[in-house]
Design a protein around this motif. Structure first.
Motif, PDB file in Angstrom:
ATOM      1  N   ARG A  56       0.854  -1.185   0.000  1.00 42.44           N
ATOM      2  CA  ARG A  56       0.000   0.000   0.000  1.00 42.44           C
ATOM      3  C   ARG A  56       0.889   1.235   0.000  1.00 42.44           C
ATOM      4  NH1 ARG A  56      -5.338   1.111   1.338  1.00 42.44           N
ATOM      5  NH2 ARG A  56      -5.751   3.264   1.941  1.00 42.44           N
ATOM      6  N   LYS A  57       0.705   2.081  -0.996  1.00 42.33           N
ATOM      7  CA  LYS A  57       1.496   3.304  -1.117  1.00 42.33           C
ATOM      8  C   LYS A  57       0.774   4.456  -0.428  1.00 42.33           C
ATOM      9  CE  LYS A  57       3.720   1.955  -5.434  1.00 42.33           C
ATOM     10  NZ  LYS A  57       3.964   2.308  -6.864  1.00 42.33           N
ATOM     11  N   ARG A  58       1.520   5.201   0.355  1.00 42.87           N
ATOM     12  CA  ARG A  58       0.987   6.344   1.077  1.00 42.87           C
ATOM     13  C   ARG A  58       1.584   7.632   0.518  1.00 42.87           C
ATOM     14  NH1 ARG A  58      -3.278   5.230   4.721  1.00 42.87           N
ATOM     15  NH2 ARG A  58      -2.888   3.241   5.754  1.00 42.87           N
ATOM     16  N   GLU A  63       3.923   0.870   2.648  1.00 43.08           N
ATOM     17  CA  GLU A  63       3.701  -0.180   3.633  1.00 43.08           C
ATOM     18  C   GLU A  63       3.577  -1.513   2.915  1.00 43.08           C
ATOM     19  OE1 GLU A  63       0.240   0.687   5.857  1.00 43.08           O
ATOM     20  OE2 GLU A  63       0.973   2.602   6.651  1.00 43.08           O
ATOM     21  N   GLN A  83       7.219  -0.689   7.233  1.00 44.65           N
ATOM     22  CA  GLN A  83       6.725   0.648   6.881  1.00 44.65           C
ATOM     23  C   GLN A  83       7.920   1.562   6.619  1.00 44.65           C
ATOM     24  OE1 GLN A  83       4.396   1.042  10.591  1.00 44.65           O
ATOM     25  NE2 GLN A  83       2.591   1.336   9.308  1.00 44.65           N
ATOM     26  N   ASN A  91       2.710   9.142  -3.167  1.00 40.80           N
ATOM     27  CA  ASN A  91       1.349   8.939  -3.636  1.00 40.80           C
ATOM     28  C   ASN A  91       0.478  10.039  -3.034  1.00 40.80           C
ATOM     29  OD1 ASN A  91      -0.934   7.937  -4.776  1.00 40.80           O
ATOM     30  ND2 ASN A  91      -0.903   5.976  -3.705  1.00 40.80           N
ATOM     31  N   VAL A  94      -3.386   9.730  -1.650  1.00 39.24           N
ATOM     32  CA  VAL A  94      -3.753   8.921  -0.492  1.00 39.24           C
ATOM     33  C   VAL A  94      -3.232   9.613   0.762  1.00 39.24           C
ATOM     34  CG1 VAL A  94      -3.594   6.632   0.579  1.00 39.24           C
ATOM     35  CG2 VAL A  94      -3.623   6.857  -1.899  1.00 39.24           C
ATOM     36  N   ASN A  96      -1.539  10.383   4.396  1.00 47.06           N
ATOM     37  CA  ASN A  96      -0.238  10.012   4.934  1.00 47.06           C
ATOM     38  C   ASN A  96      -0.380   9.025   6.089  1.00 47.06           C
ATOM     39  OD1 ASN A  96       0.812  11.807   3.115  1.00 47.06           O
ATOM     40  ND2 ASN A  96       1.046  13.470   4.604  1.00 47.06           N
ATOM     41  N   ALA A  97       0.638   8.187   6.242  1.00 45.34           N
ATOM     42  CA  ALA A  97       0.678   7.260   7.372  1.00 45.34           C
ATOM     43  C   ALA A  97       1.186   7.985   8.608  1.00 45.34           C
ATOM     44  CB  ALA A  97       1.581   6.074   7.037  1.00 45.34           C
TER      45      ALA A  97
END
Length: 326
Positions: A56-58, A63, A83, A91, A94, A96-97
């Motif tokens: 999964r791109k943030r 991640e 991560q 990205n 989407v 942010n983490a």
């Protein structure tokens, strides 16, 4: 009048936008499955194999959840979660983490959820692998399965961050449960995994500045030997693990007395050994079982084969006398 002009301008702008649109279909960014060779962290050789990798791109990183082979009765899947924080603009569409450090309270909740029904205890021993220090918790289920939950944060020191560089951070979580492996064998995976992912640019370097060379190099009075172990406090645990070999039990053969043993039907009896028999204590010695007639020819043949050495007086012409012919 002004209102009509405004509405007209908006309508014309909408028509122009509709004419310039390509009408293509775009799929929003979501978790996707990637090939195992694209995993950002690889388990050691001989360790648990990779089953699948979900990425999964943030907006500020990437991640990955790397599912590993599982052989355990404990509910859940063995996995390695990684991560990467700091790659801004990866990205933008989407969110942010969360860019946060590892805290004790948060780790306690993760440990409790990692292996349901298994009492996990956090180790207070300081350990570190090739990427720095790490922590772990371990426990054993009622069925005898061993579980390990390890965590690690790879980030440069605070002093290195003051130079407008080394801002990246990598966080790892490892969950392993196995029915046959020991705690030390599962802990060897933490020492053996390899981080293959990198950041673009020195600004996001999570490892900091490279360490200086050992002060013992080139110094008088500091010999360096070819053996290993001069710089390690203890040998590294073995990497990878295999199932324990099965224990095979064989039935014992029945021991029978020689006096009661009977030869099987259709099997010829074993002949007695040839040679003299040693008498038992208190038993009179026995004579040879061979007949005298058989012994005489043997003794005669031995005497016949013997060689007679002549006397010195019977050499030459004296050998024909009657005394020398006897």
């Amino acid at each position: 009048m002004r209102l009509r002009k405004t509405i007209l301008l908006v309508a014309v702008a909408g028509m122009m936008a509709g004419c310039t649109s390509t009408g293509g279909v775009r799929q929003p960014s979501a978790p996707e499955t990637v090939a195992p060779e694209k995993a950002l962290v690889l388990p050691p050789p001989g360790g648990p194999s990779i089953v699948s990798v979900v990425e999964r791109k943030r907006g500020n990183g990437v991640e990955q959840t790397i599912s590993l082979f599982t052989s355990s009765s404990v509910p859940g899947q063995n996995s390695l979660k990684v991560q990467f924080f700091g790659a801004s603009g990866a990205n933008p569409g989407v969110g942010n983490a969360g860019f946060s450090k590892i805290y004790e309270s948060g780790i306690a909740r993760e440990v409790a959820r990692s292996a349901p029904g298994v009492p996990m205890a956090t180790s207070a021993t300081f350990l570190q692998n090739a990427y720095g220090p790490f922590g772990y918790a371990s426990g054993r289920s009622r069925a005898g399965d061993t579980c390990v939950y390890a965590w690690q944060q790879i980030r440069s020191s605070t002093a290195a961050n003051t130079q407008a560089r080394n801002f990246g951070m990598i966080q790892l979580r490892l969950r392993l449960c196995d029915a046959r492996a020991s705690e030390r064998q599962l802990l060897g995976i933490v020492y053996g995994y390899t981080v293959t992912g990198t950041f673009d640019g020195e600004v996001w370097n999570p490892y900091g500045n490279p360490p200086p060379a050992d002060l013992a190099l080139g110094r008088t009075g500091a010999p360096i030997y070819p053996d290993e172990g001069g710089y390690r406090a203890s040998p590294m645990p073995p990497i990878g693990y295999e199932p324990a070999p099965a224990i095979v039990t064989r039935p014992r053969a029945a021991v029978r007395s020689a006096s009661t043993a009977q030869p099987a039907q259709g099997v010829a009896p074993v002949p007695a050994p040839i040679g003299p028999r040693v008498p038992l204590p208190g038993e009179a010695p026995q004579t040879s079982a061979r007949p005298a007639a058989a012994v005489a020819p043997i003794e005669q043949s031995v005497r016949a084969i013997g060689v007679t050495v002549p006397s010195p007086d019977c050499i030459g012409d004296a050998a024909m006398t009657a005394a020398c012919r006897r």
